[in-house]
Scaffold this motif. Structure first.
Motif, PDB file in Angstrom:
ATOM      1  N   ARG B  98       0.848  -1.205   0.000  1.00  0.00           N
ATOM      2  CA  ARG B  98       0.000   0.000   0.000  1.00  0.00           C
ATOM      3  C   ARG B  98       0.883   1.256   0.000  1.00  0.00           C
ATOM      4  N   THR B  99       1.927   1.249   0.834  1.00  0.00           N
ATOM      5  CA  THR B  99       2.859   2.387   0.856  1.00  0.00           C
ATOM      6  C   THR B  99       3.470   2.599  -0.529  1.00  0.00           C
ATOM      7  N   ALA B 100       3.883   1.484  -1.130  1.00  0.00           N
ATOM      8  CA  ALA B 100       4.504   1.598  -2.455  1.00  0.00           C
ATOM      9  C   ALA B 100       3.497   2.119  -3.478  1.00  0.00           C
ATOM     10  N   ASP B 101       2.278   1.642  -3.415  1.00  0.00           N
ATOM     11  CA  ASP B 101       1.252   2.122  -4.350  1.00  0.00           C
ATOM     12  C   ASP B 101       1.051   3.629  -4.212  1.00  0.00           C
ATOM     13  N   ASP B 102       1.076   4.095  -2.958  1.00  0.00           N
ATOM     14  CA  ASP B 102       0.937   5.547  -2.742  1.00  0.00           C
ATOM     15  C   ASP B 102       2.099   6.305  -3.379  1.00  0.00           C
ATOM     16  N   VAL B 103       3.299   5.769  -3.226  1.00  0.00           N
ATOM     17  CA  VAL B 103       4.462   6.436  -3.824  1.00  0.00           C
ATOM     18  C   VAL B 103       4.322   6.458  -5.339  1.00  0.00           C
ATOM     19  N   ILE B 104       3.829   5.340  -5.878  1.00  0.00           N
ATOM     20  CA  ILE B 104       3.653   5.271  -7.339  1.00  0.00           C
ATOM     21  C   ILE B 104       2.612   6.281  -7.805  1.00  0.00           C
ATOM     22  N   ASP B 105       1.559   6.440  -7.025  1.00  0.00           N
ATOM     23  CA  ASP B 105       0.568   7.475  -7.362  1.00  0.00           C
ATOM     24  C   ASP B 105       1.218   8.854  -7.391  1.00  0.00           C
ATOM     25  N   LEU B 106       2.066   9.083  -6.398  1.00  0.00           N
ATOM     26  CA  LEU B 106       2.755  10.370  -6.301  1.00  0.00           C
ATOM     27  C   LEU B 106       3.660  10.578  -7.517  1.00  0.00           C
ATOM     28  N   ILE B 107       4.376   9.537  -7.871  1.00  0.00           N
ATOM     29  CA  ILE B 107       5.279   9.627  -9.028  1.00  0.00           C
ATOM     30  C   ILE B 107       4.485   9.942 -10.296  1.00  0.00           C
ATOM     31  N   ALA B 108       3.370   9.272 -10.423  1.00  0.00           N
ATOM     32  CA  ALA B 108       2.532   9.506 -11.614  1.00  0.00           C
ATOM     33  C   ALA B 108       2.065  10.958 -11.668  1.00  0.00           C
ATOM     34  N   MET B 109       1.761  11.514 -10.481  1.00  0.00           N
ATOM     35  CA  MET B 109       1.316  12.914 -10.449  1.00  0.00           C
ATOM     36  C   MET B 109       2.445  13.875 -10.811  1.00  0.00           C
ATOM     37  N   ALA B 110       3.679  13.453 -10.594  1.00  0.00           N
ATOM     38  CA  ALA B 110       4.824  14.323 -10.903  1.00  0.00           C
ATOM     39  C   ALA B 110       5.228  14.242 -12.364  1.00  0.00           C
ATOM     40  N   GLN B 111       4.613  13.303 -13.081  1.00  0.00           N
ATOM     41  CA  GLN B 111       4.970  13.157 -14.499  1.00  0.00           C
ATOM     42  C   GLN B 111       4.344  14.272 -15.329  1.00  0.00           C
ATOM     43  N   HIS B 112       5.119  14.793 -16.275  1.00  0.00           N
ATOM     44  CA  HIS B 112       4.591  15.829 -17.160  1.00  0.00           C
ATOM     45  C   HIS B 112       3.639  15.197 -18.181  1.00  0.00           C
ATOM     46  N   GLU B 113       2.873  16.043 -18.766  1.00  0.00           N
ATOM     47  CA  GLU B 113       1.925  15.625 -19.801  1.00  0.00           C
ATOM     48  C   GLU B 113       2.603  14.805 -20.899  1.00  0.00           C
ATOM     49  N   ASN B 114       3.825  15.258 -21.271  1.00  0.00           N
ATOM     50  CA  ASN B 114       4.515  14.594 -22.387  1.00  0.00           C
ATOM     51  C   ASN B 114       5.287  13.341 -21.950  1.00  0.00           C
ATOM     52  N   GLY B 115       5.188  13.002 -20.679  1.00  0.00           N
ATOM     53  CA  GLY B 115       5.861  11.803 -20.214  1.00  0.00           C
ATOM     54  C   GLY B 115       7.108  12.073 -19.401  1.00  0.00           C
ATOM     55  N   TYR B 116       7.625  13.309 -19.486  1.00  0.00           N
ATOM     56  CA  TYR B 116       8.863  13.655 -18.770  1.00  0.00           C
ATOM     57  C   TYR B 116       8.680  13.502 -17.262  1.00  0.00           C
ATOM     58  N   LEU B 117       9.743  13.035 -16.607  1.00  0.00           N
ATOM     59  CA  LEU B 117       9.649  12.809 -15.157  1.00  0.00           C
ATOM     60  C   LEU B 117      11.021  13.001 -14.529  1.00  0.00           C
ATOM     61  N   ASN B 118      11.139  14.057 -13.743  1.00  0.00           N
ATOM     62  CA  ASN B 118      12.396  14.304 -13.031  1.00  0.00           C
ATOM     63  C   ASN B 118      12.143  15.472 -12.113  1.00  0.00           C
ATOM     64  N   THR B 119      12.264  15.281 -10.808  1.00  0.00           N
ATOM     65  CA  THR B 119      11.863  16.371  -9.906  1.00  0.00           C
ATOM     66  C   THR B 119      12.840  17.527  -9.926  1.00  0.00           C
ATOM     67  N   TYR B 120      14.123  17.240 -10.179  1.00  0.00           N
ATOM     68  CA  TYR B 120      15.100  18.346 -10.187  1.00  0.00           C
ATOM     69  C   TYR B 120      14.732  19.364 -11.263  1.00  0.00           C
ATOM     70  N   PHE B 121      14.506  18.866 -12.477  1.00  0.00           N
ATOM     71  CA  PHE B 121      14.218  19.801 -13.566  1.00  0.00           C
ATOM     72  C   PHE B 121      12.794  20.320 -13.527  1.00  0.00           C
ATOM     73  N   THR B 122      11.921  19.626 -12.810  1.00  0.00           N
ATOM     74  CA  THR B 122      10.562  20.125 -12.654  1.00  0.00           C
ATOM     75  C   THR B 122      10.523  21.256 -11.622  1.00  0.00           C
ATOM     76  N   VAL B 123      11.239  21.033 -10.510  1.00  0.00           N
ATOM     77  CA  VAL B 123      11.141  21.971  -9.398  1.00  0.00           C
ATOM     78  C   VAL B 123      12.195  23.063  -9.488  1.00  0.00           C
ATOM     79  N   LYS B 124      13.432  22.673  -9.774  1.00  0.00           N
ATOM     80  CA  LYS B 124      14.522  23.627  -9.607  1.00  0.00           C
ATOM     81  C   LYS B 124      14.967  24.291 -10.901  1.00  0.00           C
ATOM     82  N   ASP B 125      14.900  23.571 -11.993  1.00  0.00           N
ATOM     83  CA  ASP B 125      15.511  24.118 -13.196  1.00  0.00           C
ATOM     84  C   ASP B 125      14.634  23.869 -14.422  1.00  0.00           C
ATOM     85  N   PRO B 126      13.332  24.264 -14.347  1.00  0.00           N
ATOM     86  CA  PRO B 126      12.444  23.969 -15.471  1.00  0.00           C
ATOM     87  C   PRO B 126      12.935  24.665 -16.741  1.00  0.00           C
TER      88      PRO B 126
END
Lengths: 660, 660
Positions: B98-126
């Protein structure tokens, strides 16, 4: 001030004429000093430019250029001038003297009205004088120029540079001091302290001695000057070109400014800084009779030479900060053992000998001189080791970054070349290291066995003494009194540690007994002109072991013969050298090889090479039982100071032992 | 594409139940994974915060904070999820899932529309995505998340993360490639390549395999992408925060991008990057039938494991760049031998075994696993060695800067903690390393002797095999077929190098002969349900020597017993350990000590300690002849993987020999 101890010291004037050493002093005179002069003037092809003389021309207003080189580039000119001074004292040379006079004129032109003198702050950073003692080497450069001034004055009698530097010293004295409104500071790199003592001795000016004392006393006191200064600059670093964190007090161990010098227990930090400071401390202990300071000198001496010194007289076991690490940590392969540090150790030893004639000090002085220091210079005088390793694997020097600082070949002149000018000034003043004289107790101490003619002033009168020496190859030094005062005085001959108590004395051809005092054979009598003393400390090849706490040397021995440490080179032996061991019961055969690099005694011994033929190249590990018996070889060792003069290859001082 | 070689590989499903290994896998499940979860959520007192989960919450738009941690912080979450996947496969745990599923949900929410996924470039250096492959680990982080996605999908059947990462892979495929308008680039830190192979295998998508191949083919090609990319950034470095010189092509050896991978002769550069790349190369060689690539893999394998590997399975002999240095340069004290590098070596070995079942690959895999890898973790699962030395002097680790990276005690969790999650994901998937299966040739290869139950798909049908093992303490592994297909198939048992050819086979209680093929005992027959095979490779304590070119080990031996390398610790022996030597003719007594850290075989041997009592503390060097005879002691060696679990002290793997 307590009664100065140095009243006892007598004047001496010594000139070297020695089969072994004259070649070095001539090399310095004929090659190193002219080569350095070209270097200072940026005339060496494929060496980085020095800019050292050009900076002075710019500071003097004669030319316009940006400042070039390191922040402490002035000190290269100073060290050159100092070496020239010593050289002229021993070997007059009008052309060289004229060149030096011109340089001195230039230096005088670069001096500010108020006495200040430093080309970096004149050319590159005017207005920032005395704001970054931590990094900028201002007092360090001043100190080197003071040493040059004293040497040049003593050699030529010309006062111009002495007056320039006295004026600068007066200015420094007006800037630094305990009084309100003055800077209670000191240099990041010690040097001014020992230089001020020399300036005091040359000029008789007491203020210079007090200023040296101030710098020594202030160092490491609370609040810490280097920290407070850093705060005022917001941590601005001229090396980094930006603000850095303010150093913490424990980091100032690098500069020996982490606590008051009298409280320091062990040699720490940058090793050149350390020994320059200890040298000044010892001078001050002697000149001011400061017992606490003397105890600190003895404590630091003991720690450094008994727990942190390589067998070659090298000090500083890590290249990180060119520094001491800790007791018994003496790795042979990642070593630093900078040439300049051993030279500073020689200064320190000489001052300790002036404080008290104890053979231990001269033993260390000799060890550093005959091994680390002369080993740093190539036979052509133009290539140098800054780092003096005890074990070299050339591939590792090239390809393992932790060993890049360890070079397998002497390097050409660097733009920042601290070591070569230091070698030059030491070797051209080597005559000052052979004897010390106690005028009051009418004793001449012979510390080194180097052919020379000396004149000494004792309370009893003037003595002239001629020494002839066959060292390091043979254990024979012959002394002849060519002038005596007519009343009794003593000759004290050092009993070198390497003879292990086995030293014969002949006076006028007859065996003589002697009294031992502090490691010296003391012979007090009413000497006659023409009296001949033959001193024969046994020079025998022998195996030396290291203290078990020195882990790097466990299960290994070094070969020593007289003052020389020996080493194995790949060219004479097998490769890898690590596979070689020495049979400890084997006889060590010493023989003179006149063909070897100017002639040298080499040592042969029975050795073994671990069997290698049965190993497949691509088998890294295999059962020990598969190892076949080792092969006999004749090992050949050469003096350490000669290593790396034939071809690039492995070298090791410490050799694995086999008991058979 | 040539005929894929992997058609031969059969499916296997293995679960570990082993006296030795279950304690490790349970430690990972019960302690390491929960502890890591706390770490990722910044809940470990006195550890640096990780910010790893927080960064995802910020990228998902749930919270506002600045980005925290390293540029590659996302990979810590990925490695944790991957370990969780393996753990759930072997040991279902609804809460953890269940914990892992929650993390996966979170990861999915952090994914960009085009599929891109990386918190550094999303948060700090878009906006700066894909502009600094050299430093920013974008593809590296993607790769780790792909590995997590595959592991989690295979464990739970849940596709959510697999779909997220497939979408990201599709996006990456649209950005990178040989086609006009795409980036002909690759990551500074290899990882995506092996991950894309896994994603290809899990999804069946050929494009992912081709993309992995593109990254491998492009690497080191001219014009060099990392140099050209650097020019576009004017050399801007995100680590330095300013412009730096553009790297030269030879510097890119650090990233194994100095020349095309097929031309690389020797293992060079950052060792983790290297082995991750070799792993992918081996996968690709197998899946695409690329002969040239396979030759490169074999060449790099041979160089690395035969000339640049420590006896503990450690690789990377210098901490400068955490890198390989050169052949035979294996210093024990300044070593790096990072835990992650040995884990990567295990990946590489496993892929080589899939390419060709050759016992040498499994020998190395086992060596790294039983020594370097499990030795990195403390008994509590909460402290780790990143650097795994073969010789430790705690004082030197503290006071010699060249050895600061070598710790004498396992460290608590770092903010940047690459090694612990890597240990967790390896140990929780250890079941995948025991066997490989050739379906076409109907052979089950047993590489490791670890108690387990396995189900294998051969062309001949399904096999179920139970293994019981007494290793590493006793040389006995028992195999029982619990299900057989009714037609002939082969069991291939690895003949470990450490048994030196001495391995007995019993089938159903009777001694049996066997054929040796590629280092395996091959037994091909019409197996019956209930057939029992007893395999007894001799486990005997023995002394091992190192190749003479490995200078660090000259005159020394290591003790090995079965797969375990042993070491001496100060607590069981004398100090300094360098003064200790082992009598090579002495018998090695192995005995099980149930009190020692969970129970372990220790080895005793006759030893000598160099005489120390006659040394004065302050005599660094003295005549070897003064050395008195050494003292006998009983040496006690413990498995290397247990060192440093009792008290801080010296440790050494290599021991000086005395022949008597």
């Amino acid at each position: 001030m307590a009664k100065p101890l140095n009243e006892k010291l007598g004047r001496s004037d010594v000139h070297i004429e020695d089969a072994f050493w004259s070649s070095f002093t001539e090399l310095v005179r004929e090659t190193v000093i002219p080569y350095q002069w070209d270097a200072l003037n940026d005339r060496i092809a494929d060496a980085e430019p020095s800019y050292a003389i050009r900076n002075f021309r710019v500071a003097a207003g004669l030319e316009e250029h940006p400042y070039g080189g390191m922040v402490f580039q002035d000190s290269d000119v100073a060290k050159w001038l100092e070496a020239v001074g010593y050289s002229l004292a021993n070997h007059p040379d009008p052309d060289l003297e004229r060149t030096a006079d011109d340089v001195i004129d230039l230096i005088a032109m670069a001096q500010h009205e108020n006495g200040y003198l430093n080309t970096y702050f004149t050319v590159k950073d005017p207005g920032r004088q005395w704001t970054n003692l931590y990094e900028a080497h201002e007092l360090y450069c001043a100190g080197h120029m003071m040493e040059a001034a004293v040497a040049y004055y003593e050699a030529t009698g010309k006062r111009k540079l002495l007056d320039v530097m006295s004026k600068f010293a007066d200015h420094i004295d007006s800037v630094f001091g305990p009084e309100e409104g003055k800077l209670r500071g000191y240099d990041g790199h010690q040097e001014i302290e020992l230089a001020l003592v020399k300036l005091h001795q040359a000029t008789g000016e007491e203020r210079y001695l007090r200023l040296a004392q101030f710098f020594i006393d202030e160092r490491g006191a609370e609040p810490n000057f280097l920290i407070e200064e850093g705060k005022k600059r917001d941590g601005y670093s001229l090396w980094a070109g930006r603000n850095l964190p303010i150093p913490k007090v424990e980091q100032l161990a690098y500069n020996q400014a982490h606590k008051p010098v009298r409280e320091q227990e062990a040699a720490v930090g940058h090793s050149v800084r350390a020994v320059y400071m200890y040298t000044a401390m010892t001078d001050l202990a002697r000149l001011t009779g400061d017992k606490q300071l003397r105890e600190a000198c003895e404590r630091l001496w003991n720690n450094m030479t008994r727990r942190q010194m390589y067998i070659t007289g090298g000090i500083g076991s890590t290249h990180h900060g060119e520094a001491f690490s800790f007791d018994y940590d003496l790795p042979n392969d990642t070593v630093y053992a900078e040439t300049c540090a051993s030279i500073g150790l020689i200064f320190f030893a000489q001052r300790m000998l002036k404080l008290e004639a104890k053979s231990e000090y001269a033993d260390v002085l000799e060890r550093a001189l005959y091994n680390n220091v002369i080993g740093s210079m190539s036979q052509d005088g133009k290539h140098y080791f800054y780092v003096n390793p005890l074990e070299v694997w050339p591939k590792a020097s090239e390809r393992n970054p932790g060993r890049h600082h360890v070079k397998a070949e002497r390097q050409k002149w660097f733009g920042c070349s601290c070591c070569p000018p230091n070698v030059a000034r030491l070797l051209s003043s080597l005559n000052d290291y052979i004897y010390t004289v106690s005028a009051a107790s009418n004793t001449i101490y012979a510390h080194l066995f180097i052919g020379s003619e000396g004149e000494f002033e004792l309370d009893a009168g003037t003595v002239e003494l001629k020494q002839q020496s066959q060292l390091p190859w043979k254990g024979n030094a012959r002394f002849e009194f060519t002038k005596v005062p007519g009343s009794a005085f003593a000759l004290a001959l050092r009993i070198p540690s390497w003879c292990r108590g086995n030293a014969a004395l002949n006076i006028n051809g007859k065996p003589a007994e002697y009294k031992v005092e502090n490691g010296y054979a003391l012979i007090n009598r009413n000497w006659q002109q023409g009296d001949v003393i033959e001193w024969e400390p046994a020079v025998e090849a022998q195996l030396t072991a290291a203290h078990p706490e020195i882990r790097a040397n466990a299960g290994k021995v070094a070969i020593e013969r007289g003052p020389l440490v020996y080493c194995l080179e790949e060219v004479d032996n097998d490769s890898p050298l690590a596979a070689v061991s020495i049979v400890t019961s084997s006889e060590l055969h010493a023989s003179f090889d006149s063909q070897l690099l100017g002639g040298s005694v080499t040592i042969e011994a029975e050795g073994r090479v671990d069997e290698q033929a049965s190993w497949q190249e691509d088998t890294p590990y295999r059962p020990y039982a598969q190892q076949q018996s080792s092969r006999s070889i004749q090992l050949k060792a050469v003096p350490y100071y000669l290593w790396g003069n034939r071809q690039k290859g492995e070298m090791t001082v410490w050799i694995r032992v086999v008991k058979e």
